[in-house]
Design a protein around this motif. Structure first.
Motif, mmCIF file in Angstrom:
data_model
loop_
_atom_site.group_PDB
_atom_site.id
_atom_site.type_symbol
_atom_site.label_atom_id
_atom_site.label_comp_id
_atom_site.label_asym_id
_atom_site.label_seq_id
_atom_site.Cartn_x
_atom_site.Cartn_y
_atom_site.Cartn_z
ATOM 1 N N MET A 229 59.703 -68.846 -15.192
ATOM 2 C CA MET A 229 60.291 -69.686 -14.062
ATOM 3 C C MET A 229 61.787 -69.656 -14.558
ATOM 4 S SD MET A 229 58.988 -71.379 -11.848
ATOM 5 C CE MET A 229 57.070 -71.004 -11.499
ATOM 6 N N GLU A 242 62.431 -60.320 -9.995
ATOM 7 C CA GLU A 242 62.409 -61.874 -9.474
ATOM 8 C C GLU A 242 61.639 -61.855 -8.282
ATOM 9 O OE1 GLU A 242 66.876 -62.246 -8.795
ATOM 10 O OE2 GLU A 242 66.238 -62.994 -6.716
ATOM 11 N N GLU A 293 73.716 -61.344 0.031
ATOM 12 C CA GLU A 293 73.312 -62.649 -0.795
ATOM 13 C C GLU A 293 71.601 -62.337 -1.369
ATOM 14 O OE1 GLU A 293 73.669 -65.694 -1.467
ATOM 15 O OE2 GLU A 293 75.771 -65.646 -0.865
ATOM 16 N N PRO A 294 71.081 -62.014 -0.847
ATOM 17 C CA PRO A 294 69.500 -61.743 -1.280
ATOM 18 C C PRO A 294 69.587 -61.106 -2.504
ATOM 19 C CG PRO A 294 69.553 -60.651 0.733
ATOM 20 C CD PRO A 294 70.902 -61.403 0.773
ATOM 21 N N ARG A 298 69.116 -65.799 -6.490
ATOM 22 C CA ARG A 298 68.388 -66.562 -5.373
ATOM 23 C C ARG A 298 67.916 -67.644 -6.194
ATOM 24 N NH1 ARG A 298 64.833 -63.507 -2.319
ATOM 25 N NH2 ARG A 298 66.733 -62.615 -1.075
ATOM 26 N N PRO A 299 68.534 -68.667 -6.520
ATOM 27 C CA PRO A 299 67.934 -69.938 -7.239
ATOM 28 C C PRO A 299 66.870 -70.630 -6.280
ATOM 29 C CG PRO A 299 70.042 -70.491 -6.513
ATOM 30 C CD PRO A 299 69.826 -69.166 -6.158
ATOM 31 N N VAL A 300 65.870 -71.279 -7.161
ATOM 32 C CA VAL A 300 64.907 -71.964 -6.434
ATOM 33 C C VAL A 300 65.594 -73.201 -5.594
ATOM 34 C CG1 VAL A 300 62.929 -73.293 -6.564
ATOM 35 C CG2 VAL A 300 63.061 -71.214 -7.780
ATOM 36 N N LYS A 301 65.270 -73.306 -4.452
ATOM 37 C CA LYS A 301 66.195 -74.423 -3.794
ATOM 38 C C LYS A 301 65.372 -75.768 -4.002
ATOM 39 C CE LYS A 301 68.709 -71.208 -1.944
ATOM 40 N NZ LYS A 301 68.098 -70.329 -2.501
ATOM 41 N N LYS A 302 65.580 -76.251 -5.374
ATOM 42 C CA LYS A 302 64.780 -77.425 -5.637
ATOM 43 C C LYS A 302 65.615 -78.452 -5.315
ATOM 44 C CE LYS A 302 60.988 -79.432 -8.164
ATOM 45 N NZ LYS A 302 60.553 -80.292 -6.857
ATOM 46 N N ALA A 303 65.283 -79.548 -4.501
ATOM 47 C CA ALA A 303 66.332 -80.668 -4.094
ATOM 48 C C ALA A 303 65.903 -81.838 -4.822
ATOM 49 C CB ALA A 303 66.360 -80.860 -2.626
ATOM 50 N N ASN B 39 70.837 -66.579 4.944
ATOM 51 C CA ASN B 39 69.552 -66.343 4.266
ATOM 52 C C ASN B 39 69.243 -67.165 3.191
ATOM 53 O OD1 ASN B 39 71.443 -65.501 2.724
ATOM 54 N ND2 ASN B 39 70.124 -63.618 2.069
ATOM 55 N N LYS B 43 67.800 -77.146 0.734
ATOM 56 C CA LYS B 43 67.007 -77.458 -0.698
ATOM 57 C C LYS B 43 65.778 -78.317 -0.188
ATOM 58 C CE LYS B 43 70.897 -77.504 -3.868
ATOM 59 N NZ LYS B 43 71.620 -78.343 -4.652
ATOM 60 N N THR B 44 64.816 -78.062 -1.223
ATOM 61 C CA THR B 44 63.501 -78.674 -0.719
ATOM 62 C C THR B 44 63.337 -79.432 -2.091
ATOM 63 O OG1 THR B 44 63.126 -76.532 0.391
ATOM 64 C CG2 THR B 44 61.213 -78.074 0.034
#
Lengths: 816, 287
Positions: A229, A242, A293-294, A298-303, B39, B43-44
């Motif tokens: 992680m 990744e 960008e990719p 590319r961090p996990v988009k944890k909101a 791309n 945020k989720t």
């Protein structure tokens, strides 16, 4: 080709030959085997002694008599055999016991498998935990593989515990018990009870699997996942790592599969595409950033959870966030302040809620303190629930009764010797008063004529039973009613026959006064005076009937002879006075029941000119109604029980004492069953209430009809009539009394019993004790008698009863 | 088909009053436009085990746009099962999957009824297809599982008076969220899957401006762009490299076949990213 042809073409010779060939082969094999054994033995040379013949044979059989192969096998297997492989646990054993080869192989297998599992786990290490979870299910011996430090059970249990002392187990021998991973706490919110929902079998299975998967994930693996992680979240240059979260062989396999997939389905791209490729493939997208960008981080988009989610999941930390957009609406701070406090309504509501709670609290305290006192008082206050039905109108019956301007009502019983003409006289009375119309009487007359009893026509107005009509005698009391201008009368036509005296007693007990009918014809009067005329008058008196009208009937038969009338008058009045009737309460009327002379109308016959006194109806009207015991507790004497549409338990009877109204709760004795009065009929008309003296029909509810019998008493549930088996009475003897079997009659009630004692002989006038414990009571004497009954009967002091024995009245008396 | 049993809200849209700032920005609509890279998905926030009474549950949130008024997507999913099928139903050798998707009445700009409308049914069918490819159905014979998703907030711009012409674009975002959240809830319920399936959306959009060319973005917010030319929603299994559900909509130039591939490719990219969030969330839940 059909089956039967196949069978027909079957060559038996050939088949049997085949068997022969088999036999031949066996023989050959045997020879080969013998030869082989010899060859092997020679090949093994000196080592031959180390193997048995069976082993050699077996090896030969397996290698199909190939001597060289068998020799190699035997040499490897038995002769150059390596030292028995002692597994680690076995060496740990202090006793150094050797293990059997079988267990050794098993343990080897275990080691192998655990190794394999270990490998497998490493291979799978890159997978996400949920996947490994499902994977682990397939690897059944994961646990044993992942905890290699535990000794495996090799030998039998006794061997294992061979040197184990009881208690005081050394630390190193103790097994390590790992508590199960605590199931992760779910945040309890969003409704639902605290208790876990009931699981179906399948759910339980799923849960068990889930739990198992959780338990299996060792710490190492968690670390791996964590590392993975972090590798994902932190900028990592390796695109390979990744994008492919898997590592090792498994990921390699996947890679190949993905490449093949690419070949097959060209539209699905793979991640590791070069920039240039993508650029060329995407003619529209011109901006280089898009592609860069990719490849970059590319961090996990944890909101972070939104305010809504926060309130959902963390109820314990309510964070008040003032919404800026609300504030900017332009509300003055004072307004905001005003709403920060509880509103006046809230304050009031809170106060009301508080006030509402207080009184019960105080009450409970009070009840606690005076608990014992209230208990005793409540016990003493216990009573039968007599709450009337809601139908009750709660009338004050007595005041209603006084206010009512009703005609006075009276009931009289007609008694006399059999065939004195009682029923005929009453029939005539009813006919003359218009209660019964002429047509009915004509009809009856016609009927009577056909069976040759035309004189009975009027009697049949009252005698309605078929048996009564054929026999020509009254059997049971016939009740009828008529009204004059001043009074409503109830006729109780009693039977005169001696066999039906109990019915007559029942009738007499309901009557205010009596009409004694005497047959004036020659001989009949005399026989009557010896017979039921005498007995009836005695019974009347002992039943408490004070007033008596003597109707001297059938005087037309003796040509209205005044002498005959006077003669009868003298004899009867003398007898009645002796019985106890007062002179002023006795009246004589000469009548003709059949023709109606001096009944309603004064006789037009000149032969009766000598009589100037009142007619019978006038005499009846002169009767003063007896005092009514309306203030006393309710007593209704049931004379009849029947079924009607209104009620299964409909009773008719006379109200002896007290009053009642619709909806009242009553008690039926001796059954002691509670009932409610559904409705009341007084004189066949519905009424709301009834008082003592009235003959009523009551419709009872809330009671089983089996508990109500004729002769029972309906009473006030608060002051019920006592029921008892033994009672004492002051009795006037009509016959010799001694301890004997008697029938006790009271109204409709009759019960078998016996005289158990006669404590005293009393003086007739003074009531004092003349003699104690007489052995015999002579007729005409008064004595105190103690009677025991077979079953319990409602009786109370002041009631009048009649004792009969052998079909004759032997005594009458007053209960004490 | 009016729902007569309940007191329904007014059929038309009602909007709370919006007060202008002192600064007075006349062009609310323009706003900032898309502020993410093409791309990058939004945020989720994802959390499993939110409903105690269900066998498995999850809650998903896409954060809203930076523009005010766009609320984002909020989904709550519960999984009931596996439970035995009722006796009346015929024998099924594999698990019977039923997916229900329901918008809350207040979830969208246009108020929704209490009964499921065709678009919700459509979403349910798509979701069912997406999940069927992931679940190992043979492991649960004679049993059924119910997946129920409530859309609490429907990812719509409440302030734009201009409608994008087609609600499908919104529905695509919702579907991708539904797939992801259902996958998380299934994992929470302990139902065997070959992989965690996640949804992703890619769209060909035209931005406002004279000379802007169409470009492909993932996780589009329709109100950020002038026009959405076409979009696709992909349900994708990353370890297997399989697509279980593909929903493509829009009018693209037919000649350019590569464009379709590009869109799907970008959808898969979005799905991979969403999957990573999903895996992380599940890892958190189990550890």
């Amino acid at each position: 080709m059909s089956r039967h042809r196949a069978i027909r073409n079957l060559d038996y010779e050939e088949v049997l030959d085949e068997y022969e060939v088999d036999l031949q082969e066996e023989e050959e094999n045997r020879l080969l085997m013998e030869q082989g054994v010899v060859d092997v033995r020679s090949a093994l040379d000196t080592e031959a002694s180390k193997v048995t013949k069976e082993q050699i044979e077996e090896a030969l059989w397996h290698y199909y008599f190939d001597v060289d192969k068998s020799v190699t096998y035997l040499t490897n297997k038995f002769i150059n055999r390596p030292a028995p492989k002692a597994p680690k646990p076995a060496t740990q054993k202090p006793t150094g016991k050797y293990l059997t080869p079988a267990t050794a192989t098993i343990s080897c297998e275990f080691e192998d498998s655990s190794d394999w599992a270990e490998n497998n786990r490493h291979g799978l290490g890159g997978r996400c935990s949920s996947q490994t979870g499902s994977r682990q299910d397939d690897v059944g011996f994961w646990v044993s593989g992942s905890c290699p430090s535990y000794p495996l059970p090799q030998a039998s249990l006794p061997a294992l515990f061979h040197d184990m002392p009881w208690g005081n187990i050394p630390k190193d021998r103790e097994s390590v018990l790992i508590p199960p991973v605590v199931p992760r706490s779910r945040c309890g919110l969003l409704g639902g009870t605290g208790a876990a929902p009931k699981m179906t079998k399948l759910q339980a299975l799923a849960a068990a699997r889930k739990k198992k998967a959780q338990e299996k994930s060792s710490e190492q693996e968690v670390e791996q996942t964590r590392a993975q992680m972090t590798g994902l979240s932190v900028n990592s240059s390796s695109t390979e790592k990744e994008n492919m979260p898997l590592s090792g062989a498994f990921s390699k396999r996947l890679k190949t599969s993905s490449s093949t997939a690419q070949g097959r389905v060209p539209i699905i791209p793979t991640e590791p595409r070069s920039e240039s490729e993508q650029q060329s493939a995407n003619p529209i997208t011109k901006e280089p950033e898009v592609v860069e960008e990719p490849a970059q981080a590319r961090p996990v988009k944890k909101a972070q959870p939104s305010a809504f989610a926060q309130t959902l999941f963390s109820s314990h930390t309510p964070t008040i966030t003032i919404r800026q957009d609300v504030v900017t609406l332009g509300l003055a701070p004072s307004v905001l302040e005003a709403f920060s406090k509880p509103s006046p309504d809230d304050i009031v509501l809170a106060a009301q809620a508080k006030a509402g709670k207080k009184p019960p609290a105080g009450q409970s305290k009070k009840s606690k303190s005076s608990n014992t006192d209230s208990l005793s008082s409540s016990v003493s206050e216990l009573k039968i629930d007599d709450t009337p039905l809601p139908k009750s109108r709660n009338i004050n019956v007595l005041s209603e009764f006084e206010k009512s301007t009703k005609k006075k009502s009276a009931s009289f019983v007609v008694v006399g010797h059999v065939d004195a003409g009682k029923s005929t006289m009453m029939g005539r009375l009813l006919l003359d008063l218009g209660v019964v119309d002429q047509r009915t009487v004509e009809k009856l007359r016609k009927e009577a004529h056909t069976i040759g009893k035309s004189s009975f026509a009027l009697a049949w107005v009252l005698d309605q039973g078929s048996e009564e009509r054929t026999r020509g005698v009254t059997i049971d009391i016939a009740t009828n009613r008529f009204e004059t201008e001043t009074t409503a009368f109830t006729i109780l036509d009693a039977p005169g026959h001696r066999d039906f005296i109990p019915n007559m007693i029942a009738g007499a007990s309901q009557a205010d006064f009596a009409v004694l009918v005497i047959d004036a014809s020659t001989g009949a009067f005399e026989s009557g005076l010896k017979g039921q005329t005498k007995e009836h008058s005695l019974l009347l008196r002992s039943m408490g009937v004070a007033r008596i009208i003597v109707a001297v009937n059938k005087l037309d038969m003796v040509n209205w002879s005044q002498e005959r009338f006077d003669e009868i008058k003298n004899q009867v009045s003398g007898f009645l006075s002796a019985t106890g009737f007062q002179k002023m309460n006795i009246a004589f009327v000469p009548v003709s029941g059949l023709h109606g002379d001096n009944m309603v109308k004064r006789s037009e016959n000149p032969a009766v000119g000598w009589y100037t006194g009142p007619t019978l109806i006038e005499e009846l009207e002169r009767s003063e109604p007896s005092a009514r015991a309306t203030k006393k507790p309710l007593r209704v004497n049931i004379s009849e029980v029947f079924r009607t549409q209104q009620s299964q338990a409909t009773v008719s009877g006379r109200v002896d004492a007290g009053s009642l109204q619709m909806g009242d709760a009553v008690l039926v004795q001796p059954a002691t069953e509670k009932a409610f009065i559904k409705s009341i009929l007084v004189d066949e008309a519905p009424a709301d209430w009834a008082v003592a003296g009235q003959s009523v029909v009551l419709h009872l509810s809330h009671i089983d009809p089996m508990h109500v019998k004729s002769g029972d008493i309906i009473c006030d549930p608060n002051k019920p009539i006592p029921k008892d088996k033994t009672f004492t009475l002051k009795a006037l003897a009509f016959d010799f009394l001694m301890p004997m079997q008697v029938d006790v009659h009271r109204g409709r009630l009759h019960s078998a019993g016996k005289i158990i004692a006669m404590p005293a002989l009393l003086d007739k006038t003074t009531g004092g004790v003349k003699k104690k414990n007489p052995r015999l009571v002579k007729p005409g004497e008064v004595a105190r008698v103690r009677v025991e009954l077979d079953d319990q009967v409602p009786l109370e002091a002041g009631q009048r009863v009649v004792l009969r024995s052998g079909g004759e009245t032997i005594a009458a008396g007053l209960l004490e | 088909m009016a729902d007569r049993r309940r007191i329904n809200g007014p059929p038309g849209a009602t909007m709370a009053p919006v007060f202008e700032d002192d600064a007075g920005q006349p062009e609310i609509k323009n706003g900032k436009g898309r502020d993410r890279a093409p791309n990058i998905i939004r945020k989720t926030f994802l959390k499993t085990g939110v409903t105690p009474s269900a066998s498995g549950s999850a809650y998903l949130e896409f954060e809203g746009s930076s523009k005010s008024g766009v609320s984002g997507l909020k989904l709550s999913c519960t999984v009931h099962g596996p439970r035995s099928l009722p006796r009346s139903s015929p024998f099924s050798p594999h698990i019977v999957l039923s997916a229900h998707v329901k918008y809350a009445p207040f979830a969208t700009k246009q108020r929704r009824g209490y009964l499921r409308d065709p678009s919700e049914r459509d979403l349910g069918t798509h979701l069912e297809t997406a999940l069927r490819g992931a679940i190992i159905a043979d492991r649960w014979p004679k049993s059924g599982v119910d997946i129920i998703i409530s859309i609490i907030e429907g990812d719509q711009d409440r302030e734009t008076s201009k409608s994008q012409g087609d609600e499908t674009w919104d529905m695509m975002n919702v579907l991708s969220g539904c797939i992801t959240v259902a996958s998380a809830a299934l994992a929470d319920a302990g139902i065997d899957c070959v992989d965690t399936v996640a949804g992703g959306v890619a769209a060909l959009v035209q931005d406002a401006g004279e000379d802007s060319t169409p470009r492909i973005v993932v996780d589009p917010i329709p109100s950020d762009h002038e026009k959405v030319l076409g979009a696709c929603c992909v349900a994708y299994l990353p370890t297997r490299d399989e697509v279980t559900n593909l929903w493509f909509k829009g009018d693209l130039p037919a000649a350019d076949a590569g464009l379709y591939t590009q869109l799907v490719e970008n959808g898969i990219q979005a799905s991979r990213t969403a999957n990573r969030v999903l895996v992380e969330c599940l890892g958190e839940a189990t550890s």
